[in-house]
Design an enzyme around this catalytic site. Structure first.
Site, PDB file in Angstrom:
ATOM      1  CB  VAL A   2      73.790 -33.643 -82.979  1.00 49.53           C
ATOM      2  CG1 VAL A   2      75.521 -34.129 -82.934  1.00 49.53           C
ATOM      3  CG2 VAL A   2      73.116 -33.600 -83.952  1.00 49.53           C
TER       4      VAL A   2
ATOM      5  CG  LEU B 203      73.189 -39.304 -83.556  1.00 43.61           C
ATOM      6  CD1 LEU B 203      73.365 -38.452 -81.908  1.00 43.61           C
ATOM      7  CD2 LEU B 203      73.414 -41.247 -81.892  1.00 43.61           C
ATOM      8  NE  ARG B 204      68.050 -45.046 -86.561  1.00 47.54           N
ATOM      9  CZ  ARG B 204      68.072 -46.458 -86.319  1.00 47.54           C
ATOM     10  NH1 ARG B 204      66.794 -46.594 -87.023  1.00 47.54           N
ATOM     11  NH2 ARG B 204      68.172 -46.396 -85.432  1.00 47.54           N
ATOM     12  CD  GLU B 205      63.845 -35.397 -84.050  1.00 45.89           C
ATOM     13  OE1 GLU B 205      63.526 -35.152 -83.186  1.00 45.89           O
ATOM     14  OE2 GLU B 205      64.466 -34.516 -84.323  1.00 45.89           O
TER      15      GLU B 205
ATOM     16  CE  LYS C 262      73.768 -35.961 -91.762  1.00 48.03           C
ATOM     17  NZ  LYS C 262      73.265 -36.205 -89.797  1.00 48.03           N
TER      18      LYS C 262
ATOM     19  CB  ALA D  88      54.187 -46.674 -98.279  1.00 48.44           C
TER      20      ALA D  88
ATOM     21  CB  CYS E 124      67.163 -34.911 -90.079  1.00 41.16           C
ATOM     22  SG  CYS E 124      68.165 -33.958 -89.018  1.00 41.16           S
TER      23      CYS E 124
ATOM     24  NE  ARG F 169      63.407 -29.750 -85.135  1.00 37.22           N
ATOM     25  CZ  ARG F 169      64.074 -29.902 -84.583  1.00 37.22           C
ATOM     26  NH1 ARG F 169      65.081 -28.254 -84.753  1.00 37.22           N
ATOM     27  NH2 ARG F 169      64.411 -30.669 -83.651  1.00 37.22           N
TER      28      ARG F 169
HETATM   29  C1  UGA Z   1      67.263 -38.671 -89.750  1.00 39.40           C
HETATM   30  C2  UGA Z   1      68.599 -40.135 -90.748  1.00 39.40           C
HETATM   31  O1  UGA Z   1      67.569 -41.096 -90.181  1.00 39.40           O
HETATM   32  C3  UGA Z   1      69.947 -40.058 -88.967  1.00 39.40           C
HETATM   33  O2  UGA Z   1      71.186 -40.854 -89.489  1.00 39.40           O
HETATM   34  C4  UGA Z   1      70.537 -38.538 -89.259  1.00 39.40           C
HETATM   35  O3  UGA Z   1      71.371 -38.428 -88.143  1.00 39.40           O
HETATM   36  C5  UGA Z   1      69.405 -37.325 -89.176  1.00 39.40           C
HETATM   37  O4  UGA Z   1      68.495 -37.139 -89.711  1.00 39.40           O
HETATM   38  C6  UGA Z   1      70.289 -35.999 -88.956  1.00 39.40           C
HETATM   39  O5  UGA Z   1      70.202 -35.915 -90.231  1.00 39.40           O
HETATM   40  O6  UGA Z   1      70.351 -35.380 -87.967  1.00 39.40           O
HETATM   41  P1  UGA Z   1      65.699 -38.677 -88.278  1.00 39.40           P
HETATM   42  O7  UGA Z   1      65.277 -36.999 -88.528  1.00 39.40           O
HETATM   43  O8  UGA Z   1      65.495 -39.002 -86.729  1.00 39.40           O
HETATM   44  O9  UGA Z   1      66.879 -39.288 -89.062  1.00 39.40           O
HETATM   45  O10 UGA Z   1      64.592 -39.622 -88.335  1.00 39.40           O
HETATM   46  P2  UGA Z   1      64.585 -40.993 -89.376  1.00 39.40           P
HETATM   47  O11 UGA Z   1      63.813 -42.076 -88.787  1.00 39.40           O
HETATM   48  O12 UGA Z   1      65.348 -40.850 -90.218  1.00 39.40           O
HETATM   49  O13 UGA Z   1      62.752 -40.828 -90.710  1.00 39.40           O
HETATM   50  C7  UGA Z   1      62.538 -39.014 -90.974  1.00 39.40           C
HETATM   51  C8  UGA Z   1      61.311 -39.760 -91.316  1.00 39.40           C
HETATM   52  O14 UGA Z   1      61.182 -40.236 -92.610  1.00 39.40           O
HETATM   53  C9  UGA Z   1      60.294 -39.473 -90.923  1.00 39.40           C
HETATM   54  O15 UGA Z   1      59.447 -38.696 -91.027  1.00 39.40           O
HETATM   55  C10 UGA Z   1      60.260 -40.918 -91.051  1.00 39.40           C
HETATM   56  O16 UGA Z   1      58.395 -41.185 -90.711  1.00 39.40           O
HETATM   57  C11 UGA Z   1      60.419 -41.092 -92.045  1.00 39.40           C
HETATM   58  N1  UGA Z   1      60.661 -42.766 -92.417  1.00 39.40           N
HETATM   59  C12 UGA Z   1      61.087 -43.415 -92.419  1.00 39.40           C
HETATM   60  C13 UGA Z   1      59.636 -43.115 -93.467  1.00 39.40           C
HETATM   61  O17 UGA Z   1      58.390 -43.002 -94.006  1.00 39.40           O
HETATM   62  N2  UGA Z   1      59.832 -44.759 -94.019  1.00 39.40           N
HETATM   63  C14 UGA Z   1      61.041 -45.341 -93.613  1.00 39.40           C
HETATM   64  O18 UGA Z   1      60.858 -46.238 -94.031  1.00 39.40           O
HETATM   65  C15 UGA Z   1      61.270 -44.633 -92.778  1.00 39.40           C
END
Ligand code: UGA
Length: 428
Positions: free
Chosen positions: A7, A149-151, A203, A251, A259, A327
């Protein structure tokens, strides 16, 4: 920006790119020295170019001196980690509080102090109290400005956010923040000024809702497998309703990362402390915790209960594609389990070898897809990197009757059938 994790670093660099003078502070000297040489501690597409460009222009500086950086700045963002406490659901806020204390020792003129770290409701109140122990109230303002933000997509998410949430009831600070974010607001970001506590909850509620959406589709995928329905058709069908929305309805394996697991747990802790029930989120956490076991069971069935000596390949081991972050990745449960059952595991990840698997004798890293897949009995597609989407597996594996378990549904079941490859997806 205090803290150069995801962040802090991404936001700092992007603010500099918008024309602001930014100092990114971290107490980790080696990290700061590396950043000064444009060596980036995290894998984030596009970040190194942006660091180089803004460091060269002089708008972006790196420092280990928090006191001096605070004195030089008008706006101070707290961007430190808030991990889960050991064996608990509660967030560990020690870093936030110790930074707040240090800031309080260095305020000589009006400062806006912003909490960008993900923190439980009322942390802003506590930060304000810590600072007011040393500083007169009229010299500072504590605001909540959560980050979404998403990674892997962090820069894009910063530049084109859906919304900017500012939690403050103070008009002067709100005006300054609106001005800071004006380049993004003019590109269409919605600016939401709300109370500090509401911003903090927004958040957690956002992450918990997205985790719920994923868990919902994962459980529907289980049902689809029994009823011979393709879950992707269901995702399209329900996602086309604007009230539901199509995103985060893919899925797959258990959700992971730094996060969703941490924040859903912390939200439960907040609810508990307020003597309130969040049974939906509790169910989501439990369902997600069981998901890897469920998929391992599926692997067992796919292999006719014979895991011992089977050659299994994992393509991708991080918690999702476009990140090197391990993680709470579901591979951390699946690979050791299969290894314990006697499987011989090879894995390839575009972000390289992972120390987490070094201790396992029969888990080997291969630095290319071909070596990882050659002679395998089962190939598990664990993350959805683009480079996994166009592999000619038949040519690479060099073995008859190998099986693909596509946990991200990146291949077409029909195409696999045509090629006579034994193929399993999720929710199909
Ligand atoms: C997440 C949120 O999407 C961000 O908005 C937030 O800022 C961030 O956490 C945070 O709190 O810092 P992130 O952890 O980078 O972001 O990852 P995501 O892209 O959200 O994915 C999270 C998990 O969900 C992953 O394991 C991903 O594979 C899974 N996922 C995501 C699914 O299984 N299906 C989906 O349709 C989307």
């Amino acid at each position: 920006m205090i803290g150069t994790g995801y962040v802090g670093l991404v936001s700092g660099v992007c603010f500099a790119d918008l024309g602001n003078d930014v100092i990114c502070v971290d107490k980790d000297i080696s990290k700061i020295n590396k950043l000064k040489k444009s060596i980036i501690p995290i894998y984030e597409p596009g970040l190194d170019e942006l660091v180089k460009k803004n460091y060269k222009s002089g708008r972006l500086k790196f420092s280990t001196n928090l006191a001096e950086s605070v004195q030089k700045s008008n706006i101070i963002f707290i961007c430190v980690g808030t991990p889960t406490k050991k064996n608990k659901y509660e967030a560990d806020l020690s870093q936030v509080y110790s930074v707040a204390k240090e800031i309080s020792l260095n305020i000589k003129s009006f400062k806006i102090i912003i909490n960008k770290s993900t923190v439980p409701v009322m942390t802003g109140d506590k930060v304000e109290k810590i600072i007011s122990n040393k500083v007169k109230k009229k010299l500072f303002s504590v605001i909540s400005n959560p980050e979404f933000l998403r990674e892997g997509e962090a820069i894009r998410d910063f530049i084109y956010p859906d919304r900017i949430v500012i939690g403050t009831s103070e008009k002067r600070s709100n005006k300054i923040l609106k001005n800071l974010y004006s380049p993004l607001i003019s590109k269409g970001a919605k600016y939401i000024n709300t109370s500090r506590r509401a911003a903090e909850l927004i958040k957690y509620a956002s992450n918990a809702f997205l985790a719920t959406k994923i868990t919902f589709i994962n459980e529907l995928a289980n049902l689809c497998e029994k009823l011979k329905i393709n879950v992707e058709d269901v995702s399209i069908g329900i996602g086309s309703d604007n009230r539901i929305g199509s995103r985060f309805l893919r899925a797959g394996p258990a959700y992971g990362g730094s996060c969703f697991p941490k924040d859903t747990r912390a939200l439960i802790d907040t609810a508990k402390k307020s003597k309130s029930s969040l049974s939906v989120i509790n169910t989501v956490i439990n369902s997600n915790n069981n998901r890897s076991k469920l998929l391992l069971n599926r692997i067992r069935k796919i292999l006719n209960n014979k895991i011992k000596n089977k050659k299994i390949t994992f393509l991708g081991v991080t918690f999702k594609a476009n990140t090197d972050d391990m993680r709470e990745s579901s591979s951390l449960e699946m690979i050791p389990f299969l290894n314990k059952k006697g499987a011989k595991i090879k894995y390839y990840d575009p972000t390289g070898i992972k120390t987490e698997f070094e201790k396992f004798k029969n888990v080997q890293f291969k630095n290319n897809i071909k070596d990882a897949c050659e002679m395998s009995d089962l190939i598990v597609i664990h993350t959805e990197w683009n480079e996994f989407k166009l592999i000619d597996l038949k040519k690479i594996v060099k073995k008859r009757n190998f099986i693909i378990f596509d946990m991200r549904n990146i291949y077409s079941a029909e195409k696999m059938k045509k090629q006579k490859i034994k193929y399993f997806g999720i929710g199909k």
